[in-house]
Design an enzyme around this catalytic site. Structure first.
Site, PDB file in Angstrom:
ATOM      1  N   ASN A   1     -54.848 -75.806 -26.309  1.00  0.00           N
ATOM      2  CA  ASN A   1     -56.172 -75.346 -25.870  1.00  0.00           C
ATOM      3  C   ASN A   1     -56.933 -74.653 -26.990  1.00  0.00           C
ATOM      4  OD1 ASN A   1     -54.922 -72.833 -25.990  1.00  0.00           O
ATOM      5  ND2 ASN A   1     -56.116 -72.047 -24.278  1.00  0.00           N
TER       6      ASN A   1
ATOM      7  N   THR B   1     -47.150 -80.565  -4.366  1.00  0.00           N
ATOM      8  CA  THR B   1     -46.793 -81.961  -4.664  1.00  0.00           C
ATOM      9  C   THR B   1     -45.449 -81.975  -5.379  1.00  0.00           C
ATOM     10  OG1 THR B   1     -49.126 -82.489  -4.855  1.00  0.00           O
ATOM     11  CG2 THR B   1     -47.582 -84.086  -5.799  1.00  0.00           C
TER      12      THR B   1
ATOM     13  N   GLY C   1     -49.461 -76.991 -12.421  1.00  0.00           N
ATOM     14  CA  GLY C   1     -50.412 -77.650 -13.319  1.00  0.00           C
ATOM     15  C   GLY C   1     -50.347 -77.034 -14.717  1.00  0.00           C
TER      16      GLY C   1
ATOM     17  N   LYS D   1     -56.873 -81.624 -23.565  1.00  0.00           N
ATOM     18  CA  LYS D   1     -55.781 -80.737 -23.998  1.00  0.00           C
ATOM     19  C   LYS D   1     -54.556 -81.502 -24.525  1.00  0.00           C
ATOM     20  CE  LYS D   1     -56.799 -76.592 -21.300  1.00  0.00           C
ATOM     21  NZ  LYS D   1     -56.294 -75.571 -20.384  1.00  0.00           N
TER      22      LYS D   1
ATOM     23  N   ALA E   1     -51.930 -74.481 -16.086  1.00  0.00           N
ATOM     24  CA  ALA E   1     -51.841 -73.018 -16.186  1.00  0.00           C
ATOM     25  C   ALA E   1     -50.405 -72.563 -15.908  1.00  0.00           C
ATOM     26  CB  ALA E   1     -52.817 -72.362 -15.211  1.00  0.00           C
TER      27      ALA E   1
ATOM     28  N   ASP F   1     -53.243 -70.015 -23.597  1.00  0.00           N
ATOM     29  CA  ASP F   1     -53.341 -69.665 -22.164  1.00  0.00           C
ATOM     30  C   ASP F   1     -52.184 -68.760 -21.734  1.00  0.00           C
ATOM     31  OD1 ASP F   1     -55.683 -70.948 -21.468  1.00  0.00           O
ATOM     32  OD2 ASP F   1     -54.679 -72.823 -20.939  1.00  0.00           O
TER      33      ASP F   1
END
Ligand code: NDP
Length: 292
Positions: free
Chosen positions: A94, A158, A134, A73, A136, A109
């Site tokens: 994408n 994280t 992330g 990507k 998405a 997306d």
């Protein structure tokens, strides 16, 4: 006189590695058939080191475009001729579109998410809680801000990843929407209690994806309120625990299959200039997921 014969199909596809489990073909090809288009969607395994040759091949074969999935990507960008606005903001592509011989990178997306959301409500002025940081989450956050949400609360396990996304949202994205976006980062530590002013809640983590279908998102379920619109990006299974909990709480719900289909609709529109029947596409996916 006999009709002119044409045995040359138009080609699109998906480049990924691994790619064999990617179900996109099962929703795109039925749509082409339904539209009376003799097009093919090829699921193509492309190793990272072969990406430059694969893009050159797509040019040589006259592909109308192609989807990119993990791990291409970001890497694909340097092989393209330009980027659409949101792909540029996200730094990820994408969906590549052949526009008069130029390969332009788009990102569908988040646009798919927004289009499924807009079937229920207008995002303008709403407060969004985004679980995950992330690809998405990045796509959904960028497009929902472009569509007018006023606040994004970013919740990620994280911290470094959460902070990276916070930096993008506070910087380039906020500039693009005129500085009106409120951003908050919350470290995800234990069960997260949704703020009472949240209008939209999105699970953009991979928690709940097949085969870990019983995995539970660390969330205080009682903090779901019926006024909230709740979305889950997990396409398989479409009815995740979160989707069930949110329905039980009386919320309006968007499942991951809805988002997957909506981004596929936008891809087909980019490639063919025509709008496919989303129900044919959803049925194609439901059939393959039912078989897993
Ligand atoms: P990434 O690997 O880029 O990000 C995964 C995210 O999930 C990270 O924020 C990660 O947190 C978080 N996460 C994973 N496991 C846990 C856990 N146990 N507890 C807390 N957080 C967790 O993946 P993507 O963003 O590319 O994809 C995420 C999901 O979205 C996938 O399941 C994918 O199938 C789906 N997706 C659906 C689409 C659709 O159209 N429906 C489109 C694109 C993606 P951390 O940073 O702490 O690791």
């Amino acid at each position: 006189m006999a009709a002119e014969l044409n045995f040359k199909q138009e080609l699109v596809g998906c480049f990924g590695f691994p790619v064999a489990e990617n179900p996109t073909q099962a929703m795109i090809e039925p749509a082409f058939r339904d539209m009376g288009l003799d097009w093919r969607y090829l699921t193509l395994e492309v190793k990272p080191e072969d990406l430059p040759a694969a893009v050159a091949g797509a040019r040589a074969f006259g592909f109308q475009g192609f989807n990119c999935t993990i791990p291409h990507k970001v890497a694909v960008i340097e092989h393209l001729d330009g980027l659409g606005e949101s792909a540029e903001l996200m730094g990820a592509v994408n969906c590549v579109v052949n526009r008069e011989g130029k390969l332009i990178g788009e990102n569908t997306d988040g646009k798919g998410f927004v289009s499924s959301f807009q079937e229920l409500a207008d995002p303008s002025g709403k407060s969004l809680v985004l679980l995950g940081a992330g690809g998405a989450a990045r796509a959904i956050g960028v497009e929902m801000a472009l569509a007018g949400v006023s606040k994004i609360t970013l919740v990620n396990r994280t911290e470094s990843r959460g902070r990276d996304l916070e930096t993008l949202f506070r910087g380039k994205l906020n500039d693009r929407v005129g500085g009106s976006l409120e951003i908050e980062y919350v470290p995800w530590d234990g069960a997260y209690e949704l703020p009472s002013d949240a209008d939209i809640v999105v699970n953009a983590t991979s928690i709940g994806l097949f085969p870990d279908v019983d995995a539970q998102i660390p969330l205080v379920v009682e903090s779901l309120r019926s006024e909230m619109i709740v979305a889950d990006v997990i396409p398989n299974p479409p009815t995740t625990r979160l989707v069930r909990d949110a329905r039980n709480a009386g919320c309006q719900v968007i499942d991951g299959l809805g988002m997957l289909v909506a981004q596929g609709v936008i891809g087909i529109e980019y490639w063919t200039g025509r709008t496919p029947d989303a129900s044919v596409m959803r049925k194609g996916l439901e059939d393959v997921f039912a078989a897993t």
